[in-house]
Scaffold this active site. Structure first.
Site, PDB file in Angstrom:
ATOM      1  N   HIS A 262       0.842  -1.188   0.000  1.00 30.70           N
ATOM      2  CA  HIS A 262       0.000   0.000   0.000  1.00 30.70           C
ATOM      3  C   HIS A 262       0.884   1.246   0.000  1.00 30.70           C
ATOM      4  O   HIS A 262       1.749   1.421   0.865  1.00 30.70           O
ATOM      5  CB  HIS A 262      -0.894  -0.039   1.241  1.00 30.70           C
ATOM      6  CG  HIS A 262      -1.915   1.037   1.308  1.00 30.70           C
ATOM      7  ND1 HIS A 262      -1.676   2.248   1.909  1.00 30.70           N
ATOM      8  CD2 HIS A 262      -3.195   1.088   0.861  1.00 30.70           C
ATOM      9  CE1 HIS A 262      -2.769   2.997   1.846  1.00 30.70           C
ATOM     10  NE2 HIS A 262      -3.703   2.320   1.211  1.00 30.70           N
ATOM     11  N   GLU A 314      -4.602  -0.291  -3.758  1.00 35.17           N
ATOM     12  CA  GLU A 314      -3.884   0.991  -3.736  1.00 35.17           C
ATOM     13  C   GLU A 314      -2.375   0.811  -3.543  1.00 35.17           C
ATOM     14  O   GLU A 314      -1.747   1.546  -2.788  1.00 35.17           O
ATOM     15  CB  GLU A 314      -4.440   1.868  -2.607  1.00 35.17           C
ATOM     16  CG  GLU A 314      -5.948   2.010  -2.613  1.00 35.17           C
ATOM     17  CD  GLU A 314      -6.498   2.675  -1.378  1.00 35.17           C
ATOM     18  OE1 GLU A 314      -7.549   3.322  -1.478  1.00 35.17           O
ATOM     19  OE2 GLU A 314      -5.887   2.540  -0.300  1.00 35.17           O
ATOM     20  N   CYS A 410      -9.703  10.517   3.378  1.00 37.01           N
ATOM     21  CA  CYS A 410      -8.361  10.921   3.812  1.00 37.01           C
ATOM     22  C   CYS A 410      -7.773  12.011   2.923  1.00 37.01           C
ATOM     23  O   CYS A 410      -7.061  12.898   3.405  1.00 37.01           O
ATOM     24  CB  CYS A 410      -7.445   9.702   3.847  1.00 37.01           C
ATOM     25  SG  CYS A 410      -7.441   8.734   2.335  1.00 37.01           S
TER      26      CYS A 410
END
Length: 648
Positions: A262, A314, A410
């Site tokens: 990630h 991601e 985020c």
């Protein structure tokens, strides 16, 4: 030993550049007030329940916890952005921030624990799901907000809340008897504890930050052991078949050779590693940071400074796997890359790391927010065909237009805190030098060796002009201004008060000596040509393609200027490029580009057919390009950065 490079007092820095002052100004004008409404559940489809969750955890509101497990961090990053705006003299949100801090304080448990999801939903699972629970990640963002708020306002309430929680964490985790030998599934606490150590001087915070780095990757793997427990409560079903490299826990950080997993987790971990390597003069950790930096910037980074190419989880994949139309490149990941690069530059006293910091800022991070400051990209592709950005497909994460908010929010708050604190990337200081790392119009006031110094920076380099540095010094000690010489500036020429000079260049910095009190006017001129960039031949997605770049700014082609089906455009590698005036309605004063090329208007296939014999026909045309960081602010449509070349 070289003196330590540190971040100067952000209250003494002002951004004046036409482009960056626009975006930094949007934080207080638009981002903070709109995000406040959203956090309070007052924005319709964009509403979230972050602040209500704190009230429920604190017992002042009845209800159930709603939203993602790490939703507390939206409030923390909002507070951090408020703090940085206060540094800039924009203090109108302090009363709301103080109100929120009290609500947060009421949610803190008697032993210092603070997490609304576990307090409300699963108090029995505290610290039992570090893999997915984000407890330590959320704690890290609380600490970062607390340090920023204390530095900006001098108020200790949030800092005391964060320190109580940090003390609990330091007592809970470690190799001592009765302590947990675990570490976060999502890194963040490590770099935050370093910040808390800097402001308090308490060694336990630095010790625990180092513990979280050193225990990661041990055998048996702590996170796998959690996941394999028959009583494990699954939060994210997509992580059922857990790959430890996803959280960079596959081997010890000091032994990692490639950037895995990630992307945001990786960048936050590397930022903490760089902090600790510099503070503790740890050569092994320093070497690991350099190895990982080289891998990501030389093999796994997009031309825009985007990282993390896989839309699934991601994450990073393998070297040179950089597709343009289904990439991920989360905005937070590029912010993390800036954080890592800033620390590497400070550790090695080397300006070259800011080439990447600048690349990420000027392209992906700016592109992550609209010019109006009210819409965001979570994902930052280099090629968009709006018609195929469909839900319930393998690329449903791609959005052809910016969004007002996200369930996982985020990026909006992260972009806000980054733009509001831009000064920390422009300048740095040691005991006798000011480092000018980004050539961005701005001012700074500071004191070095009992000498008051003020610098005003103005840059016209992108328009054929010069960078001007007005340095005013009022003390008796000589000081040094270390001005980064960017690689995109060719044939640099320096002058001091109109007279030509040839300063020494050390680690990419021109060393400008200020040996006496008074005013000193430095200028830096040179050429900033448009470059036709190619990718390494191993980047399969870009073989035979070219991209345009001027200075740190990558350019792209939009449908509004070039018509539909941008895939039909072709450009010769040596095509003439003409700079044009900025388009109306876009912020800043960056030039736009016209480049001669052609368009494939026929392939020999009839409209009624799908395939037939190839008979290509082209027509000459002029291609028009705008800065990638500004794309998507006009009529929605197709966009692409890389254009196929014609080969004569």
């Amino acid at each position: 030993m070289a003196s330590k490079i540190t971040i100067p007092d952000l209250k003494k820095i002002r951004v004046t550049d036409p482009l960056f002052s626009h975006y930094a100004g949007m934080v207080a004008k638009k981002m903070i007030p709109v995000q406040w409404e959203i956090l309070n559940g007052k924005q319709g489809q964009s509403r979230c329940f972050c602040i209500d969750n704190f009230r429920i955890a604190g017992g002042t509101l009845q209800g159930e916890h709603r939203g993602v497990v790490f939703g507390d961090t939206d409030a923390y990053k909002w507070l951090e952005a408020v703090a940085y705006c206060a540094n800039n003299g924009e203090t109108e949100y302090i009363s709301q921030a103080d109100e929120l801090i009290e609500i947060i304080g009421q949610a803190q448990q008697p032993d210092g624990y603070l997490n609304t999801y576990f307090t409300v939903c699963h108090p029995e699972l505290r610290w039992k799901n570090l893999t997915e629970g984000h407890e330590l990640y959320s704690a890290g963002h609380l600490i970062e907000a607390a340090v920023a708020y204390y530095n900006a306002t001098g108020k200790r309430r949030l800092l005391d809340i964060a320190a109580r929680f940090a003390d609990l964490i330091c007592g809970t985790f470690g190799d001592g008897e009765g302590q947990l030998p675990g570490y976060p599934g999502h890194q963040e606490i490590e770099l935050a504890l370093v910040k808390l150590w800097r402001v308090t001087g308490e060694e336990r915070y630095l010790k625990t930050a180092r513990f979280f780095i050193d225990c990661r990757g041990r055998t048996p793997n702590y996170l796998l052991r959690e996941m394999n427990d028959p009583n494990h409560k699954v939060i994210f079903p997509e992580l059922r078949s857990y790959d430890p490299s996803y959280s960079q826990s596959h081997v010890r950080p000091v032994e990692q050779k490639t950037m895995e997993g990630h992307a945001v987790r990786a960048m936050y971990q590397c930022s903490a590693m760089a902090d600790l390597a510099d503070i503790q003069q740890d050569e092994a950790l320093r070497s690991a940071c350099q190895t990982l930096w080289d891998n990501v910037t030389k093999r796994r980074m997009y031309i825009t400074g985007g990282i993390g190419s896989s839309g699934l989880l991601e994450r990073f994949t393998v070297d040179y796997d950089l597709p343009n139309d289904r990439m991920y490149c989360e905005s937070c990941a590029s912010i993390g890359l800036m954080m890592f690069g800033q620390r590497m530059a400070a550790m090695f006293h080397d300006a070259s790391y800011y080439e990447t910091v600048e690349r990420a800022l000027c392209n992906t991070v700016l592109g992550g927010v609209s010019a109006a400051g009210d819409r965001y990209f979570y994902v930052n592709p280099l090629e968009v065909w709006p018609a195929n950005c469909k839900d319930h497909t393998s690329i449903e994460y791609l959005k052809p237009v910016r969004q007002p908010w996200f369930e996982v929010a985020c990026c909006p708050a992260n972009i806000a805190r980054t733009l509001a604190s831009l000064g920390q990337y422009i300048y740095a200081v040691d005991d006798r030098s000011i480092y000018v790392n980004l050539l961005v119009g701005s001012t700074i006031e500071t004191t070095l060796r009992d000498t008051d110094v003020c610098i005003e920076q103005r840059s016209g380099l992108m328009h054929g002009g010069a960078l001007e540095l007005d340095v005013r010094s009022s003390g008796t000690h000589p000081i040094v201004v270390r001005l980064r010489l960017p690689k995109w500036l060719e044939k640099p020429v320096f002058r001091l008060n109109g007279e030509g000079i040839q300063p020494a260049v050390e680690n990419g910095y021109a060393v400008l000596a200020v040996n006496c009190a008074g005013e000193h006017h430095f200028t830096l001129s040179g050429s900033v040509p448009v470059h036709r960039c190619a990718a390494n031949l191993c980047v399969r997605a870009d073989v035979g393609r070219v991209a345009l770049q001027k200075g740190p700014f990558v350019y792209c082609f939009e449908q509004q200027d070039n018509g539909e089906n941008l895939a039909a455009l072709r450009m010769a590698p040596d095509a003439a490029v003409e700079e044009k005036a900025p388009a109306e309605g876009l912020p800043g004063d960056l030039p736009e580009l016209d480049v001669s090329g052609c368009r494939i208007v026929s392939t020999g296939v009839d409209d009624a057919e799908l395939y037939a014999d190839c008979v290509l026909r082209t027509e000459p045309c002029m291609l028009h390009a705008v800065p990638y960081g500004l794309w998507g602010n006009r009529t929605p449509g197709e966009m692409r950065v890389w254009v196929d070349t014609t080969i004569s």
